[in-house]
Design a protein around this motif. Sequence first.
Motif, PDB file in Angstrom:
ATOM      1  N   SER A 171       0.758  -0.995  -0.042  1.00  0.00           N
ATOM      2  CA  SER A 171       0.016   0.204  -0.071  1.00  0.00           C
ATOM      3  C   SER A 171       0.820   1.312   0.001  1.00  0.00           C
ATOM      4  O   SER A 171       0.306   2.286   0.121  1.00  0.00           O
ATOM      5  CB  SER A 171      -0.800  -0.072   1.294  1.00  0.00           C
ATOM      6  OG  SER A 171      -1.448  -1.140   1.310  1.00  0.00           O
TER       7      SER A 171
ATOM      8  N   TYR B  61      -0.200   5.264   0.463  1.00  0.00           N
ATOM      9  CA  TYR B  61       0.176   6.193   1.566  1.00  0.00           C
ATOM     10  C   TYR B  61       0.909   7.208   1.020  1.00  0.00           C
ATOM     11  O   TYR B  61       0.648   8.130   1.437  1.00  0.00           O
ATOM     12  CB  TYR B  61       0.955   5.261   2.360  1.00  0.00           C
ATOM     13  CG  TYR B  61       0.447   4.513   3.564  1.00  0.00           C
ATOM     14  CD1 TYR B  61      -0.582   3.601   3.265  1.00  0.00           C
ATOM     15  CD2 TYR B  61       0.686   4.638   4.975  1.00  0.00           C
ATOM     16  CE1 TYR B  61      -1.341   2.778   4.056  1.00  0.00           C
ATOM     17  CE2 TYR B  61      -0.099   3.665   5.744  1.00  0.00           C
ATOM     18  CZ  TYR B  61      -0.828   2.854   5.407  1.00  0.00           C
ATOM     19  OH  TYR B  61      -1.551   1.923   6.455  1.00  0.00           O
TER      20      TYR B  61
ATOM     21  N   SER C 105      -1.470   9.949  -0.311  1.00  0.00           N
ATOM     22  CA  SER C 105      -2.439  10.497   0.777  1.00  0.00           C
ATOM     23  C   SER C 105      -1.296  11.537   1.605  1.00  0.00           C
ATOM     24  O   SER C 105      -1.854  12.536   1.950  1.00  0.00           O
ATOM     25  CB  SER C 105      -2.512   9.370   1.641  1.00  0.00           C
ATOM     26  OG  SER C 105      -3.506   9.879   2.812  1.00  0.00           O
TER      27      SER C 105
ATOM     28  N   THR D 246      -8.244  10.683  -0.491  1.00  0.00           N
ATOM     29  CA  THR D 246      -7.404   9.424   0.030  1.00  0.00           C
ATOM     30  C   THR D 246      -7.876   8.828   1.178  1.00  0.00           C
ATOM     31  O   THR D 246      -8.471   9.596   2.197  1.00  0.00           O
ATOM     32  CB  THR D 246      -5.960   9.662   0.114  1.00  0.00           C
ATOM     33  OG1 THR D 246      -5.606  10.600   0.993  1.00  0.00           O
ATOM     34  CG2 THR D 246      -5.503  10.415  -1.143  1.00  0.00           C
ATOM     35  N   HIS D 247      -7.870   7.779   1.337  1.00  0.00           N
ATOM     36  CA  HIS D 247      -8.136   6.920   2.569  1.00  0.00           C
ATOM     37  C   HIS D 247      -7.408   5.914   2.726  1.00  0.00           C
ATOM     38  O   HIS D 247      -7.194   4.935   2.055  1.00  0.00           O
ATOM     39  CB  HIS D 247      -9.836   6.396   2.023  1.00  0.00           C
ATOM     40  CG  HIS D 247     -10.659   7.159   1.539  1.00  0.00           C
ATOM     41  ND1 HIS D 247     -11.722   7.818   2.195  1.00  0.00           N
ATOM     42  CD2 HIS D 247     -10.771   7.719   0.331  1.00  0.00           C
ATOM     43  CE1 HIS D 247     -12.412   8.449   1.511  1.00  0.00           C
ATOM     44  NE2 HIS D 247     -11.742   8.725   0.372  1.00  0.00           N
ATOM     45  N   VAL D 248      -6.555   5.990   3.847  1.00  0.00           N
ATOM     46  CA  VAL D 248      -5.662   4.859   4.224  1.00  0.00           C
ATOM     47  C   VAL D 248      -5.836   4.451   5.641  1.00  0.00           C
ATOM     48  O   VAL D 248      -6.546   4.999   6.433  1.00  0.00           O
ATOM     49  CB  VAL D 248      -4.186   5.618   4.106  1.00  0.00           C
ATOM     50  CG1 VAL D 248      -3.778   5.729   2.711  1.00  0.00           C
ATOM     51  CG2 VAL D 248      -4.131   6.764   4.790  1.00  0.00           C
ATOM     52  N   TYR D 249      -5.754   3.135   5.893  1.00  0.00           N
ATOM     53  CA  TYR D 249      -5.777   2.549   6.989  1.00  0.00           C
ATOM     54  C   TYR D 249      -4.712   1.240   7.420  1.00  0.00           C
ATOM     55  O   TYR D 249      -4.061   0.888   6.171  1.00  0.00           O
ATOM     56  CB  TYR D 249      -7.192   1.637   6.869  1.00  0.00           C
ATOM     57  CG  TYR D 249      -8.218   2.790   6.858  1.00  0.00           C
ATOM     58  CD1 TYR D 249      -8.705   3.191   7.946  1.00  0.00           C
ATOM     59  CD2 TYR D 249      -9.021   2.756   5.744  1.00  0.00           C
ATOM     60  CE1 TYR D 249      -9.766   3.918   8.046  1.00  0.00           C
ATOM     61  CE2 TYR D 249      -9.978   3.531   5.803  1.00  0.00           C
ATOM     62  CZ  TYR D 249     -10.575   4.442   6.592  1.00  0.00           C
ATOM     63  OH  TYR D 249     -11.381   5.096   6.714  1.00  0.00           O
TER      64      TYR D 249
ATOM     65  N   GLY E  68      -5.796   1.068   1.245  1.00  0.00           N
ATOM     66  CA  GLY E  68      -6.082   2.451   1.110  1.00  0.00           C
ATOM     67  C   GLY E  68      -6.378   2.545  -0.470  1.00  0.00           C
ATOM     68  O   GLY E  68      -6.350   1.824  -1.205  1.00  0.00           O
TER      69      GLY E  68
END
Length: 322
Positions: free
Chosen positions: A115, A119, A122, A179-182, A316
């Motif tokens: 990912s 990242y 983001s 953006t969506h990161v986890y 993400g």
Amino acid sequence: MTHYAKVLGTGGYLPEEIRTNDDISKTVDTSDSWIYERTGIKSRRIAGANETASSMAEIAARQAINTAQISPDEIDLIIVATGTPDRVYPSTACLLQHRLGIKHCVAFDVQAACSGAIYGLSIADQYIKTGAVKNVLIVGSEICSRIVDWTDRGTCILFGDGAGAVLLGSSDEAGVLSTHVYSDGGYEDMLYCPNPQAATEANKHQVGTISMRGNEVFKVAVNTLERIVDETLEANNLEKTDVDWLVPHQANIRIIAATAKKLKMSMEQVIVTLEEQGNTSSASVLLALHEGITDGRIKRGQVVLLEAFGAGFTWGSALIKY
Ligand code: ACO
């Protein structure tokens, strides 16, 4: 004033050596048909003995800089995503900065396995949105072949080497939309690569190669990516039909197809590179973006959804108006 992170240019590099499924089946008990049916992979590139993450990153980065038509000195921030850095430190981003002849900018690595590029996007987006910087170079560069156990047929068939780059610049025109990161560190045992030099007494005999419970990772990846796709569309008040292109992390064609199905997209709207590249970890999304843009499929103004899932677990998405 709103500052958007706009894609100014992309770049990609693949090493010369091609290792086919047939080549691998000479050393482990597998076959071209098994690998292709289960993964969609036919061959992958293998870095030469003198290549490193930073040497490959430089080639991809220079191409992105040339396409963007800016001078390296205009870059304010360099982010390199890699799980196979040249050195523990300095970061590969610092080594790349030096290779590019840039003196005064921020440069650091991101370690988020597959990912990493999402990242990086983001982080870059946050820096640009606030007006802190103007131009950001993001590179994913990986020599997976050096951390693969070439006797493990469950993993050695999957990975390849390469580098992808994107140059983002501040613009008042729409670019990165969200953006969506986890991360969830609770899945360490399902997918990991030890660092033998930092081992404790108890695990000092470990080797620095990838271990993966592939089947379990597969299920979590499919479910997680389906969730992140929904979240990304909802955050932007968009319908599935508003997305023109899916640019997924290239781990397995069956994972990619499941995400496309969730989006009600035909595979014609998905950029797939893994047949000839395998899984290049943090390089894969940027290599696919580069391919889609340079061959003219992805056009200015279109909406592109990038997504990835990797060790950590990390996952993400980034929604971009190109
Ligand atoms: N050739 C032939 N047989 C094989 C091979 C091979 N290369 N690899 C495994 N097998 C066998 C297994 O031993 C097993 O045999 P058994 O039934 O006798 O026990 C059988 O095939 C089925 O094994 P599975 O692991 O269940 O096979 P699966 O269909 O899940 O495919 C794969 C394996 C391709 C690894 C798949 O699980 C996968 O792609 N997983 C996700 C990988 C991923 O997305 N990783 C995240 C990103 S990577 C990163 O972050 C670094």
